[in-house]
Every structure is written in structure tokens, then in C-alpha cells.
Enzyme design. Structure first.
Site, short mmCIF file in Angstrom:
data_model
loop_
_atom_site.label_atom_id
_atom_site.label_comp_id
_atom_site.label_asym_id
_atom_site.label_seq_id
_atom_site.Cartn_x
_atom_site.Cartn_y
_atom_site.Cartn_z
N HIS A 24 0.81 -1.23 0.00
CA HIS A 24 0.00 0.00 0.00
C HIS A 24 0.84 1.27 0.00
CE1 HIS A 24 -3.07 -2.86 0.46
NE2 HIS A 24 -3.84 -2.29 1.34
N HIS A 80 -14.91 -5.57 1.26
CA HIS A 80 -14.08 -4.38 1.53
C HIS A 80 -13.71 -3.78 0.17
CE1 HIS A 80 -11.02 -1.82 3.13
NE2 HIS A 80 -10.00 -2.65 3.07
N GLU A 82 -11.21 -1.63 -0.64
CA GLU A 82 -9.83 -1.22 -0.95
C GLU A 82 -9.36 -1.97 -2.20
OE1 GLU A 82 -7.21 -1.13 2.47
OE2 GLU A 82 -5.90 0.31 1.45
N ASP A 84 -6.92 -3.59 -3.27
CA ASP A 84 -6.29 -4.92 -3.29
C ASP A 84 -7.35 -6.02 -3.21
OD1 ASP A 84 -6.60 -3.80 -0.71
OD2 ASP A 84 -5.17 -5.17 0.19
N HIS A 147 -10.50 -2.78 8.78
CA HIS A 147 -9.89 -1.54 9.20
C HIS A 147 -10.41 -0.33 8.44
CE1 HIS A 147 -6.82 -1.02 5.78
NE2 HIS A 147 -7.59 -2.01 5.42
N ASP A 166 -9.43 -8.31 5.66
CA ASP A 166 -8.09 -7.97 6.14
C ASP A 166 -7.81 -8.52 7.55
OD1 ASP A 166 -6.78 -6.46 4.08
OD2 ASP A 166 -8.19 -4.86 4.45
N TYR A 194 1.70 -7.28 10.33
CA TYR A 194 0.49 -6.80 9.67
C TYR A 194 -0.37 -6.01 10.67
CZ TYR A 194 -3.51 -6.78 6.50
OH TYR A 194 -4.53 -6.38 5.67
N HIS A 227 -5.38 -11.94 3.08
CA HIS A 227 -3.93 -11.94 2.87
C HIS A 227 -3.32 -13.08 3.67
CE1 HIS A 227 -4.01 -7.94 1.05
NE2 HIS A 227 -4.71 -7.50 2.08
FE1 FEO Z 1 -7.69 -2.95 3.45
FE2 FEO Z 1 -6.08 -5.67 2.19
O1 FEO Z 1 -6.85 -3.97 2.13
#
Ligand code: FEO
Length: 403
Positions: A24, A80, A82, A84, A147, A166, A194, A227
Site C-alpha cells: 500500500h 471491503h 480497498e 487490493d 480496518h 483484512d 500486519y 492476505h
Molecule cells: Fe484494506 Fe487488504 O486492504
């Protein structure tokens, strides 16, 4: 990529990003990462999340291996927004024309702001809603600020799987998919890294969310973050307990000295302070901001009891490398820390005052005296003051931890 069937009819169709080193744009990911997403084969074929845009073709290749070239995706779950995880959402909508896109109330707002669509079949699924896709049911639980405001967890009761996005993630590119197949200490390190760099400011939310999940008494036999590795069997409790431990931010008998230096006086001070800490039985990390990225520093700060910050005076302030680290650290809101400041100067000497203002702004506890300042080059006496500061912080750590 090849899909992996996690349990009958539920597939991992994600990708491994072996070369990611800057997650990021602000956090180091020395072992790469993965973008995990999932496909459920049922009456309504359901895709949960997507991957980063540059891996669109790899993800489509995996999806095709599960549903065939002419296969359909009926529902898409967006846990989510974001990029990714939602980076390929518009392509999925264009290619598969799903009947429904399921997302949280905040997810709908974020989706509009990201994709500016006018006619997507978005259905909002607040906490408590469920959608049947045939043999399986999707249950949704918002995990706001874990998050992002839109973050959500999807639970499939028939398979006892939770897709947590996440939460519980780790940046680690591996050929293995499960936590019980990899080295445990590396796994824990990646989990902590992380958490420290992505999730830490939301620790109160983590505690609240985990408590509320426990109250729901979900039977979870597999926990799949977006992830890194997946947790199954006893590892599910391990991951949840580890997150509770992280969220409590209980400090260890450890101090981190974070410093920048110009002509090595401040560095010499750091070493003298470290000696005092070691003599009090404290485990010490000496981290120059020139040799350590701010995210590596934060991973060490995360479970430490004390953070000692050092910089020479530069242009009536501190060196820019220290300002970078302190800005990053403050944003992540570390708790339960003892702080102290040190630095050298030539004439005006504001370094320690500025560093103490930073410590105060983060609500770090102080010791008396909480700082040492040296003009130009340390002397026998000022080395002694540094050593004494180390001892004092070490004693304060022991008192705090009841050692
Ligand atoms: Fe909040 Fe893995 O992006």
C-alpha cells in the site's frame, strides 16, 4: 494460478504476489503477500472479493478452471472496497453481469465513490442479514473500522467458514495455503507485522468485534483472511486469541531506541542508554531510522514497553527521518508505552524539547529525568547520564510489568 478447493465446492481463486515489497505504499512486506478471494459453486455461483488489478488475468484463469469458459458468476460479495480486494470488481461486473453485488451499508457508499456506477445491482447486507445461494447461506457481519468503515465478514454456516477480509491477514507469499503447513514463528511475526502497521489504531474496535463474534457463538472451523495463510481446526482459536492479545497491547520487557544521527553523537548516546537498559535486564532494539524502514520500527515498537527517541538538533527542530517515523508512529496510536528522549546539539538545542512534545502527544508515560541532551560530543559525564537514563527506564519497565 490453480484454484484450491478448501472444502467441497468452496475454492480459493486468489493470487500470490511474490514480488510485493511495499504494501500500500507505506509498509514493507519483505516476503511478499497474497490476495485471497473465494468462489462458491452452488445454485448461485458466488465470488467473495477480487484481487489487485494487475492480477486480473491470473484470477480469471483460476475462476475459469472452476466454472468453465461459459460459466456464470451470479453473486459477488464485496467485503471491503480497498483496491487490493475490489480492484477487479468492475471487470467482474462487465464480464459476468452478476444478479447481485452484496456489500455492507458503508460498502455501498464506498463502491459508488470508487466506481461511479449508475446501474449495478447492489444489495446492502447489514449485520444480521443472510442470503441463500442454494445449499449454502451467506451471513454478513459488519466489522466497521477493521480496518475501513466498509469492512465486513462473510460467514457460511453450512461449511463453518468465515471470510474475514483484512482481519487476521499476514503479508506472506507462500505456495502453502494453510497456517498448519508453514513455520509457526514466521507466521506469528508476519501476523504481528500486519497488525502493527495496518490494524493497530483500531485495537479497541478489534476487542469489541471479537467479543461480539464470540457472543454470536459462530462455529468456525476455517478462518480465511484476504492476505496470507488460512487457519483451520485448532488454529482458528489460535488466530482469534492472538488478535485479542495484539489488541490488548500488553507490553513485553523490551525497549526500542529509535534515532537518527548526523555526526554519530546521538548514536553514541543511544548505545550508552542501551547499556543501562541491558544492565536492568531489558531486551533492547537499537534502530537507526537510516537503516530501518518506519514499518520495521513500528513492528518492534508494537510489543515494547518503552520507546526512546533520539535526534540531534537540526534547524531548530529534529532530523526529517525522525519526524517521518514519529508521524507514522503517532498515527498508529500505540498504547502502554514509557517514553524518553535524547539528542545532541551544537548551539540552539531544541531536539529534546521537540521529541518530548511528540512523546506527550502520544500519551507516553515519562520517567524522571525523561531526557538527556549533549553539546557536540558526549563526555565521560554525559555518557554516564545516558547510562543512568537507560537504567531509569529499565527500572520503570520492571515496575510497570511487575518484574
Ligand atoms: Fe484494506 Fe487488504 O486492504
Amino acid at each position: 494460478m490453480k484454484p484450491v478447493e478448501l472444502i467441497k465446492d468452496i475454492f480459493w481463486v486468489g493470487v500470490v504476489d511474490w514480488n510485493k515489497r511495499n504494501f500500500h505504499g507505506y509498509s514493507k512486506s519483505p516476503l511478499g503477500t497474497t490476495y485471497n478471494n473465494f468462489l462458491i459453486k452452488d445454485e448461485k455461483v458466488t465470488l467473495i472479493d477480487t484481487v489487485e488489478r494487475e492480477f486480473l488475468e491470473e484470477m480469471l484463469c483460476s475462476i475459469t478452471q472452476v466454472i468453465g469458459k461459459e460459466g456464470k458468476i451470479d453473486y459477488v460479495v464485496v467485503n471491503h472496497l480497498e483496491p487490493d480486494h475490489a480492484g477487479c470488481l468492475d471487470e467482474i461486473v462487465k464480464r459476468f453481469k452478476p444478479e447481485k453485488i452484496l456489500t455492507s451499508p458503508m460498502g455501498e457508499k464506498a463502491m459508488k465513490a470508487h466506481f461511479h456506477y449508475t446501474d449495478w445491482p447492489v444489495e446492502v447486507v447489514p449485520t444480521g442479514s443472510e442470503v441463500s445461494i442454494g445449499k449454502h447461506t451467506l451471513q454478513f457481519i459488519e466489522t466497521r473500522m477493521l480496518h475501513w468503515p466498509d469492512s465486513m465478514l462473510t460467514y457460511v454456516p453450512e461449511a463453518k467458514i468465515a471470510f474475514s477480509n483484512d482481519a487476521f491477514g499476514q503479508n506472506w507469499a507462500t505456495s502453502e495455503r494453510f497456517a498448519d503447513e508453514v513455520d509457526r514463528s514466521t507466521l506469528e511475526k508476519r501476523m504481528a507485522e500486519y497488525y502493527a502497521n495496518i490494524v493497530l489504531p483500531y485495537s479497541p474496535v478489534v476487542q469489541k468485534t471479537l467479543t461480539s463474534l464470540a457472543e454470536k457463538e459462530l462455529e468456525i472451523e476455517m478462518l480465511c483472511p484476504d492476505h496470507g495463510l488460512f487457519f483451520r481446526g485448532e488454529d482458528v482459536a489460535f488466530a482469534i486469541d492472538k488478535y485479542m492479545e495484539f489488541a490488548r497491547q500488553e507490553p513485553k520487557n523490551k525497549a526500542v531506541l529509535v534515532y537518527d544521527t548526523m555526526w554519530q553523537s546521538t548514536e553514541k548516546m543511544a548505545k550508552a542508554i542501551a547499556t543501562g537498559l541491558v544492565d536492568e535486564g531489558v531486551s533492547v532494539r537499537l534502530m537507526s531510522v537510516k537503516s530501518n524502514h518506519h514499518s520495521e520500527i513500528m513492528t518492534e515498537v508494537f510489543d515494547s514497553a518503552a520507546v526512546l527517541v533520539g535526534s540531534p538538533t537540526h534547524n531548530n527542530g529534529i532530523l526529517p527521518g525522525m519526524a517521518d517515523v514519529l508521524t507514522y508512529m503517532k498515527g498508529l496510536r500505540p498504547q502502554n508505552k514509557i517514553g524518553a528522549a535524547f539528542g545532541s546539539f551544537g548551539w540552539s538545542g531544541e531536539c529534546v524539547k521537540v521529541l518530548n512534545e511528540w512523546l506527550e502527544s502520544m500519551n507516553f508515560e515519562t520517567v524522571e529525568p525523561g531526557s538527556v541532551k549533549v553539546k557536540h560530543i558526549p563526555t565521560h559525564e554525559t555518557y554516564g547520564e545516558c547510562y543512568d537514563l537507560g537504567r531509569k527506564v529499565g527500572q520503570a519497565i520492571k515496575a510497570k510489568l511487575g518484574l
